[in-house]
Design an enzyme around this catalytic site. Structure first.
Site, mmCIF file in Angstrom:
data_model
loop_
_atom_site.group_PDB
_atom_site.id
_atom_site.type_symbol
_atom_site.label_atom_id
_atom_site.label_comp_id
_atom_site.label_asym_id
_atom_site.label_seq_id
_atom_site.Cartn_x
_atom_site.Cartn_y
_atom_site.Cartn_z
ATOM 1 N N LYS A 233 7.698 -6.203 0.042
ATOM 2 C CA LYS A 233 6.843 -5.231 -0.642
ATOM 3 C C LYS A 233 7.718 -4.269 -1.446
ATOM 4 C CE LYS A 233 3.543 -1.475 0.158
ATOM 5 N NZ LYS A 233 2.658 -0.772 1.081
ATOM 6 N N GLU A 282 -1.562 12.131 2.057
ATOM 7 C CA GLU A 282 -0.652 11.435 2.981
ATOM 8 C C GLU A 282 0.326 12.368 3.683
ATOM 9 O OE1 GLU A 282 0.825 7.886 1.188
ATOM 10 O OE2 GLU A 282 2.367 7.564 2.693
ATOM 11 N N GLU A 326 -0.370 -5.166 2.928
ATOM 12 C CA GLU A 326 0.245 -3.970 2.342
ATOM 13 C C GLU A 326 0.282 -2.839 3.381
ATOM 14 O OE1 GLU A 326 -1.873 -3.380 -1.464
ATOM 15 O OE2 GLU A 326 -0.965 -1.386 -1.480
ATOM 16 N N GLU A 461 -5.545 0.222 -10.184
ATOM 17 C CA GLU A 461 -5.342 1.071 -8.993
ATOM 18 C C GLU A 461 -4.574 2.351 -9.358
ATOM 19 O OE1 GLU A 461 -4.444 -1.042 -5.281
ATOM 20 O OE2 GLU A 461 -3.116 0.619 -4.745
HETATM 21 C C1 LIG Z 1 2.004 5.370 -4.473
HETATM 22 C C2 LIG Z 1 0.841 5.989 -4.325
HETATM 23 O O1 LIG Z 1 0.045 5.801 -3.238
HETATM 24 C C3 LIG Z 1 0.441 5.003 -2.144
HETATM 25 C C4 LIG Z 1 0.104 3.590 -2.344
HETATM 26 C C5 LIG Z 1 -1.082 3.049 -1.899
HETATM 27 C C6 LIG Z 1 -1.477 1.629 -2.249
HETATM 28 O O2 LIG Z 1 -0.755 0.963 -2.997
HETATM 29 O O3 LIG Z 1 -2.526 1.155 -1.806
HETATM 30 C C7 LIG Z 1 -1.942 3.817 -1.103
HETATM 31 C C8 LIG Z 1 -1.584 5.068 -0.692
HETATM 32 C C9 LIG Z 1 -0.242 5.604 -0.930
HETATM 33 O O4 LIG Z 1 0.581 5.373 0.152
HETATM 34 C C10 LIG Z 1 0.350 6.971 -5.334
HETATM 35 O O5 LIG Z 1 -0.719 7.543 -5.130
HETATM 36 O O6 LIG Z 1 1.041 7.200 -6.338
HETATM 37 MG MG LIG Z 2 -2.244 -0.711 -3.099
#
Ligand SMILES: C=C(O[C@@H]1C=C(C(=O)O)C=C[C@H]1O)C(=O)O
Ligand SMILES: [Mg+2]
Length: 478
Positions: A233, A282, A326, A461
């Site tokens: 990852k 987080e 993930e 996303e």
């Molecule tokens: C990297 C980020 O978020 C992170 C990545 C995530 C994912 O890929 O699903 C979810 C939550 C966070 O740990 C961000 O918001 O920039």
């Molecule tokens: Mg993600």
């Protein structure tokens, strides 16, 4: 103690100030030890709205303020002025270095604090860059790789009770006039609470996504590598630059974040005229005595427009193999790291959902009881970056990010928070964040890339993850 007419309204304290005798004692101690000595005094005061307090500092303390709120709203900490700072661009052993500097300052400090609560008294606020070995651009020139401020005045609201901490560094060359200087500053600050007002709002004139096509290509090429292993990852992030008609008012942005992202950590950290600000869901780690709390947060899907659609999307996320993997990488790593430093570790068997205003995530909270001598910064060292922001294996993933990512992450995605003099404190992972620089701002978003990732979906996303900051910064709420 002398109080301004207006200052008196807010600064009705429940005790006499001990600062004067503390300062005199500290000057003597500074002479004896031939080094500066910190004096810190905690007073319980009448409640002031935290944002109003932050805003009151705009005249006297612009560029030297910080703001912190946790999701439960149990803790608000607002700092004004820099009594002392710990900063370094050293990469090796950086967490240890900061901890040592902090301990050195605290060891000889004179502290007046009769309240048994976390988040009051001498405390440092700040954080670390994501990767001190990444080549620096001018974007983050105002922030060292490790940067902590010990504020002169600190307003804390802890479980609904309000406190003012005053911190002063005394040297062997100081004398009793220091008391008057600090009281004058305090009165000026408390007087300006009355007329703390916001300026006219800034207007966003341009929104520039930095090289989105190249970013997608990078995602696709990393996916190819992931298919071959041993990398499992890699989190890849990108930037959007915002241009305004005039200076962005941090107070306005904070006000919107506080309204719109109530379940988040809300933070602002000023340094040399720039301001790093955000609303992160987080937690990296919280420490209260020996109790530790951390969070696995990874795997994402949009919120639904209706309750039914929202629930359906949540179910989809909870059953989606790509997102579960993930997430699982993060659980695996955090669990191992916690087991190394804890007597016991507990986490739920089932993966949960965490729903924020703009997005929902897979979520697993982890709690533990720390072994003796486990410090908060040791935990930060062990955990950062978790595979939620770095990847797996940790070292290889960070190297891959360093090599292929165009963005200079600076403080984005890194530990940001506070440590008090009894080693209680909390760090968030500073995502959903941006850097305000006069009449411009950068916002950041990333996502976990695994071998089943698709560049277009990951792009969407990140679009969703820009939303909290984009909305608060006057962008299009789409
Ligand atoms: C990297 C980020 O978020 C992170 C990545 C995530 C994912 O890929 O699903 C979810 C939550 C966070 O740990 C961000 O918001 O920039
Ligand atoms: Mg993600």
């Amino acid at each position: 103690m002398l109080l301004g007419v207006f200052g008196g309204v807010f600064l009705v304290t429940k005790q006499e100030t001990e600062l004067k005798e503390g300062i005199l004692e500290a000057i003597d101690r500074a002479k004896a030890l031939s080094k500066p000595v910190l004096v810190s005094e905690v007073q319980q005061i009448n409640h002031i709205d935290p944002l109003t307090f932050f805003t009151a500092g705009v005249e006297g303390f612009f560029g030297e303020r910080f703001f912190w709120k946790d999701p439960s709203e149990e803790t608000f900490i607002i700092g004004m002025g820099i009594c002392n700072q710990i900063q370094s661009d050293q990469a090796a052993g950086r967490f240890f270095h900061v901890e040592n500097e902090w301990k050195r300052l605290i060891k000889d400090a004179i502290i007046f604090n009769r309240f048994n609560l976390n988040g009051i008294g001498p405390l440092m606020f700040g954080g670390f860059s994501f990767d001190p070995l990444k080549e620096k651009t001018k974007l983050w020139s105002k922030y060292s790789d490790s940067l902590f401020h010990i504020p002169t005045f600190m307003y804390s609201v802890i479980q609904g009770k309000a406190f003012l901490t005053t911190n002063i560094i005394c040297t062997q060359h100081d004398d009793h006039t220091l008391v008057e200087i600090i009281n004058k500053e305090k009165n000026a600050l408390f007087s300006s609470i009355i007329d703390a007002k916001k300026q006219d709002g800034h207007q966003l004139v341009k929104e520039i996504e930095i090289n989105p096509a190249e970013w997608k290509e990078t995602v696709s090429s990393v996916v190819k590598e992931l298919k071959q292993g041993p990398l499992e990852k890699v989190v890849l992030a990108r930037e959007t630059r915002l241009i305004y008609d005039k200076q962005v008012e941090v107070e306005n942005v904070l006000e919107l974040l506080l309204k719109q992202q109530q379940d988040s950590f809300i933070f602002a950290f000023e340094s040399n005229g720039d301001c790093f600000i955000g609303a992160s869901p987080e937690r990296l780690v919280k420490k209260t005595g020996n109790n530790l709390f951390t969070t696995c947060l990874a795997g994402s899907i949009a919120r639904g427009k209706t309750k039914d659609e929202d629930q359906m999307l949540g179910e989809e996320l909870l059953n989606d193999p790509k997102n579960l993997i993930e997430h699982q990488y993060v659980v695996q790593m955090i669990k191992e790291a916690m087991e190394e430093v804890c007597e016991e570790v507990s986490l739920p068997k089932e993966t949960n959902l965490l729903k924020m205003r703009d997005i929902q995530h897979l979520y697993t909270p982890v709690a533990g009881v720390a072994k003796e001598d486990t410090s908060l910064l040791l935990l930060v060292d062990r955990l950062h970056p978790t595979p939620a922001l770095g990847g797996l294996p940790k070292q290889e993933a960070v190297e891959k990010i360093r090599e292929v990512e165009e963005l200079d992450r600076g403080f984005y995605g890194a530990p940001l928070g506070w440590v008090d003099y009894q080693d209680n404190g909390e760090f968030a992972v500073s995502i959903r964040s941006g850097l305000i620089q006069k009449d411009e701002a950068s916002i950041f978003a990333g996502c976990g890339v695994v071998k089943d990732s698709n560049a277009d979906s990951e792009y969407i996303e990140t679009k969703i993850k820009f939303r909290p900051m984009l909305t608060a910064l006057g962008g299009n709420n789409k």
